[in-house]
Design an enzyme around this catalytic site. Structure first.
Site, mmCIF file in Angstrom:
data_model
loop_
_atom_site.group_PDB
_atom_site.id
_atom_site.type_symbol
_atom_site.label_atom_id
_atom_site.label_comp_id
_atom_site.label_asym_id
_atom_site.label_seq_id
_atom_site.Cartn_x
_atom_site.Cartn_y
_atom_site.Cartn_z
ATOM 1 N N PRO A 217 0.844 -1.209 0.000
ATOM 2 C CA PRO A 217 0.000 0.000 0.000
ATOM 3 C C PRO A 217 0.871 1.248 0.000
ATOM 4 O O PRO A 217 1.917 1.273 0.627
ATOM 5 C CB PRO A 217 -0.773 -0.095 1.318
ATOM 6 C CG PRO A 217 -0.649 -1.494 1.771
ATOM 7 C CD PRO A 217 0.619 -2.039 1.184
ATOM 8 N N GLU A 218 0.458 2.261 -0.723
ATOM 9 C CA GLU A 218 1.201 3.520 -0.729
ATOM 10 C C GLU A 218 0.527 4.509 0.222
ATOM 11 O O GLU A 218 -0.545 4.249 0.771
ATOM 12 C CB GLU A 218 1.279 4.065 -2.156
ATOM 13 C CG GLU A 218 2.105 3.143 -3.054
ATOM 14 C CD GLU A 218 3.028 3.895 -4.007
ATOM 15 O OE1 GLU A 218 3.365 5.059 -3.726
ATOM 16 O OE2 GLU A 218 3.426 3.300 -5.020
ATOM 17 N N HIS B 133 -6.257 -15.379 9.135
ATOM 18 C CA HIS B 133 -5.261 -14.314 9.063
ATOM 19 C C HIS B 133 -5.670 -13.084 9.867
ATOM 20 O O HIS B 133 -5.059 -12.035 9.752
ATOM 21 C CB HIS B 133 -4.997 -13.933 7.605
ATOM 22 C CG HIS B 133 -4.552 -15.095 6.764
ATOM 23 N ND1 HIS B 133 -3.467 -15.876 7.095
ATOM 24 C CD2 HIS B 133 -5.068 -15.623 5.632
ATOM 25 C CE1 HIS B 133 -3.328 -16.831 6.178
ATOM 26 N NE2 HIS B 133 -4.293 -16.705 5.288
ATOM 27 N N ARG C 167 0.269 -12.355 4.682
ATOM 28 C CA ARG C 167 1.714 -12.553 4.487
ATOM 29 C C ARG C 167 2.531 -12.129 5.696
ATOM 30 O O ARG C 167 3.714 -12.422 5.780
ATOM 31 C CB ARG C 167 2.172 -11.801 3.233
ATOM 32 C CG ARG C 167 1.484 -12.341 1.986
ATOM 33 C CD ARG C 167 1.933 -11.619 0.743
ATOM 34 N NE ARG C 167 3.339 -11.873 0.456
ATOM 35 C CZ ARG C 167 4.012 -11.295 -0.540
ATOM 36 N NH1 ARG C 167 3.402 -10.420 -1.315
ATOM 37 N NH2 ARG C 167 5.273 -11.580 -0.754
#
Ligand SMILES: [Zn+2]
Length: 296
Positions: free
Chosen positions: A2-3, A104, A126
């Site tokens: 993500p930016e 998750h 992840r």
């Protein structure tokens, strides 16, 4: 990854729920994410009220009463969602499919809010994200933050500031703009977009945008404006998504909104009057998309 605009949109989505709420319990479902949680992390949060939700670069900052700050980073695949309202709400609309798999869901903040109980769930398949705890007064000197440059939001980023950073630098513009010591939170996508808007080649050397006297050339003034505008536009797009499209499925990722040059290899350039085609080169191991015809 993500930016900055995605992280800012997450912040804006979470703030109305979290600010002023009391953390009844911070539930950790494993001992670590990318790093172990700090010692006594959930104990430090329990019973504390959230004073405000901030952001520095791509870090979310959850300010707690008493002066502690939770530092949260989304890593590659992290996302937050809000549960406990009539339907689950996910701040923002993102491009990459995000985890909905409860396996998750690694952290759950159980909140007491004026509107009732809410859960803020952190999901990260992840596990490159992480959370840390610091004192508010120590943040400026914290290793995550002490070397960061100015934010591309707000009014502090101007051409004089960038000129001082770029003066004499023999670094390609792409690398100079990605350097977090110069501008905090600017990532690959928005560097490509800003350079395209400013008609500057990613391979141009940073120092060539500064006069011998250390002043910004006109090109650097335009680049500065392009950086600020491209980030502001992306946050605005995220904000409208937030208003118009609160989703029930709990997925988070990259914005869906379309880019002008990023990921458009072999497509016609969109600059008015330009007949060029978008090319791709690799700089510092990452793809740069640009138009050789109008970016000089
Ligand atoms: Zn072009």
């Amino acid at each position: 990854m993500p930016e900055l605009p995605e992280v800012e949109t997450v912040r804006r989505g979470l703030a109305p729920v979290m600010e002023g709420a009391r953390i009844r319990r911070a539930e950790l479902r494993r001992p670590d994410l990318r790093f172990p949680f700090p010692p006594a992390f959930s104990e430090a949060l329990q019973g504390r009220r959230v004073v405000s939700l901030g952001r520095r670069a791509k870090y979310l900052l959850i300010d707690l009463e008493g002066g502690d700050v939770v530092i949260a980073h989304l890593g590659m695949s992290g996302s937050f969602r809000v549960e406990g309202a009539l339907e689950a709400e996910t701040p923002g609309d993102f491009h990459m499919p995000r985890g909905k798999d409860a396996r998750h869901d690694h952290v759950v903040f159980h909140l007491e809010t004026p509107d009732g109980e809410r859960r803020i769930v952190y999901n990260d398949p992840r596990r490159f994200g992480f959370m840390d705890l610091a004192r508010r007064e120590d943040l400026a000197a914290h290793p995550f933050f002490r070397d960061l440059g100015e934010e591309p939001t707000g009014n502090t980023l101007d051409a004089d500031y960038i000129a001082a950073k770029f003066r004499g630098r023999q670094t390609p513009l792409k690398a100079a703009l990605l350097d977090q010591k110069n501008i905090a939170g600017l990532g690959n996508i928005y560097v490509c977009e800003a350079l395209w808007r400013a008609h500057l080649s990613p391979e141009r050397l940073a120092g060539t945008l500064v006069t011998a006297a250390g002043k910004p050339k006109k090109e650097l003034v335009l680049l500065t404006e392009a950086i600020r505008q491209v980030i502001a536009d992306a946050i605005e797009a995220g904000g409208s998504t937030l208003r118009d499209h609160i989703r029930a499925d709990g997925s988070l990722g990259y914005f869906q909104h379309s880019f002008s040059v990023y990921d458009r290899e072999k497509e016609p350039c969109r600059t008015p009057g330009c007949t060029g085609t978008i090319g791709r080169i690799v700089q510092g191991g990452r793809s740069t998309f640009y138009c050789a015809a109008c970016q000089k």
